[in-house]
Design an enzyme around this catalytic site. Structure first.
Site, PDB file in Angstrom:
ATOM      1  N   HIS A 164       9.178  -7.208   0.982  1.00 46.56           N
ATOM      2  CA  HIS A 164       8.151  -6.204   0.666  1.00 46.56           C
ATOM      3  C   HIS A 164       6.896  -6.909   0.164  1.00 46.56           C
ATOM      4  O   HIS A 164       6.984  -7.799  -0.696  1.00 46.56           O
ATOM      5  CB  HIS A 164       8.614  -5.300  -0.489  1.00 46.56           C
ATOM      6  CG  HIS A 164       9.806  -4.456  -0.230  1.00 46.56           C
ATOM      7  ND1 HIS A 164       9.720  -3.109   0.050  1.00 46.56           N
ATOM      8  CD2 HIS A 164      11.138  -4.740  -0.255  1.00 46.56           C
ATOM      9  CE1 HIS A 164      10.934  -2.610   0.188  1.00 46.56           C
ATOM     10  NE2 HIS A 164      11.820  -3.580   0.011  1.00 46.56           N
ATOM     11  N   HIS A 174      14.455  -8.100   4.804  1.00 49.65           N
ATOM     12  CA  HIS A 174      13.019  -7.814   4.814  1.00 49.65           C
ATOM     13  C   HIS A 174      12.390  -8.194   3.491  1.00 49.65           C
ATOM     14  O   HIS A 174      13.033  -8.180   2.455  1.00 49.65           O
ATOM     15  CB  HIS A 174      12.751  -6.333   5.115  1.00 49.65           C
ATOM     16  CG  HIS A 174      13.474  -5.397   4.195  1.00 49.65           C
ATOM     17  ND1 HIS A 174      14.795  -5.060   4.386  1.00 49.65           N
ATOM     18  CD2 HIS A 174      13.084  -4.758   3.079  1.00 49.65           C
ATOM     19  CE1 HIS A 174      15.182  -4.239   3.426  1.00 49.65           C
ATOM     20  NE2 HIS A 174      14.160  -4.051   2.605  1.00 49.65           N
TER      21      HIS A 174
HETATM   22  P1  AMP Z   1      15.035  -1.996   0.544  1.00 48.65           P
HETATM   23  O1  AMP Z   1      15.371  -0.961  -0.472  1.00 48.65           O
HETATM   24  O2  AMP Z   1      14.515  -3.276  -0.049  1.00 48.65           O
HETATM   25  O3  AMP Z   1      16.204  -2.179   1.478  1.00 48.65           O
HETATM   26  O4  AMP Z   1      13.814  -1.421   1.338  1.00 48.65           O
HETATM   27  C1  AMP Z   1      13.925  -0.711   2.522  1.00 48.65           C
HETATM   28  C2  AMP Z   1      12.572  -0.112   2.758  1.00 48.65           C
HETATM   29  O5  AMP Z   1      12.513   0.310   4.102  1.00 48.65           O
HETATM   30  C3  AMP Z   1      12.255   1.104   1.889  1.00 48.65           C
HETATM   31  O6  AMP Z   1      11.108   0.842   1.108  1.00 48.65           O
HETATM   32  C4  AMP Z   1      12.026   2.221   2.908  1.00 48.65           C
HETATM   33  O7  AMP Z   1      10.971   3.074   2.535  1.00 48.65           O
HETATM   34  C5  AMP Z   1      11.705   1.440   4.168  1.00 48.65           C
HETATM   35  N1  AMP Z   1      12.008   2.109   5.416  1.00 48.65           N
HETATM   36  C6  AMP Z   1      13.155   2.751   5.757  1.00 48.65           C
HETATM   37  N2  AMP Z   1      13.087   3.206   7.026  1.00 48.65           N
HETATM   38  C7  AMP Z   1      11.872   2.829   7.502  1.00 48.65           C
HETATM   39  C8  AMP Z   1      11.192   3.016   8.750  1.00 48.65           C
HETATM   40  N3  AMP Z   1      11.753   3.669   9.768  1.00 48.65           N
HETATM   41  N4  AMP Z   1       9.945   2.499   8.878  1.00 48.65           N
HETATM   42  C9  AMP Z   1       9.360   1.836   7.864  1.00 48.65           C
HETATM   43  N5  AMP Z   1       9.946   1.644   6.660  1.00 48.65           N
HETATM   44  C10 AMP Z   1      11.183   2.131   6.478  1.00 48.65           C
END
Ligand code: AMP
Ligand code: ZN
Length: 137
Positions: A101, A99
Site C-alpha cells: 500500500h 501487495h
Molecule cells: P490488505 O488488507 O492489506 O490485504 O489490503 C487489501 C486492499 O485491497 C484493501 O485496501 C482493499 O480495499 C483493496 N481491494 C480489494 N479489492 C479490490 C479491487 N477489486 N480493486 C482495488 N482494490 C481492492
C-alpha cells in the site's frame, strides 16, 4: 489463480484504475481508498504474502513502489506517505495476493489502514490519469 481478485485484475478480467504496469508489476488505485491516491503495487505473478514471494518479485515491487511514490509526491503533494504491507489475517491482510500500500497522509489525519467506503469513480479516474502522466516522464 482464478479466484484471486488481484490475478483477475492482472489478467484484465476485473477492472482497475491502473497507474503503472511493466512485465512484472502492476500498480492501481485501491477501490476503498484510505485517502485520495491510495495505490496498491502488486507482482503480476501470484504470491500469497511475503513468505511466498520470489526475491525478484520483491525487488520489482519495491522498485515500482518507489517510482510511484515519486509520482504521488509530485502530483498530490501529500504531507506524508505511508508504505504498508500486511501478511496473514492476524496482521490485517484481507486480499491474499502480495501487495504494497502507498497511502498519502495529511498532517493530523487518523491512521486507519482500511475503509469500507468505495472511492468516487470519477475522482479515482482523474487521480489515476494524473499519476500515469507523472510516471511517463
Ligand atoms: P490488505 O488488507 O492489506 O490485504 O489490503 C487489501 C486492499 O485491497 C484493501 O485496501 C482493499 O480495499 C483493496 N481491494 C480489494 N479489492 C479490490 C479491487 N477489486 N480493486 C482495488 N482494490 C481492492
Ligand atoms: Zn493472485
Amino acid at each position: 489463480m482464478s479466484d484471486c481478485i488481484f490475478c483477475q485484475i492482472v489478467q484484465g478480467r476485473a477492472n482497475c484504475h491502473r497507474v503503472y504496469e511493466d512485465d512484472e508489476v502492476l500498480a492501481f488505485l485501491d477501490i476503498f481508498p484510505v485517502s485520495p491516491g491510495h495505490v496498491l503495487v502488486i507482482p503480476k505473478e501470484h504470491a500469497v504474502d511475503i513468505f511466498d514471494l520470489e526475491e525478484t518479485s520483491a525487488q520489482a515491487v519495491a522498485r515500482v513502489a518507489r517510482k510511484v511514490a515519486y509520482a504521488v509526491e509530485e502530483t498530490l503533494r501529500p504531507d506524508g506517505l505511508m508504505v504498508a504491507q500486511l501478511n496473514r489475517e492476524a496482521a490485517g491482510q484481507t486480499v491474499f495476493h502480495y501487495h504494497m500500500h502507498l497511502i498519502p497522509r495529511a498532517a493530523g489525519d487518523s491512521m486507519a489502514m482500511h475503509t469500507r467506503v468505495p472511492g468516487d469513480p470519477g475522482e479515482m479516474a482523474g487521480i489515476a490519469s494524473r499519476l500515469v502522466v507523472a510516471l511517463e516522464h
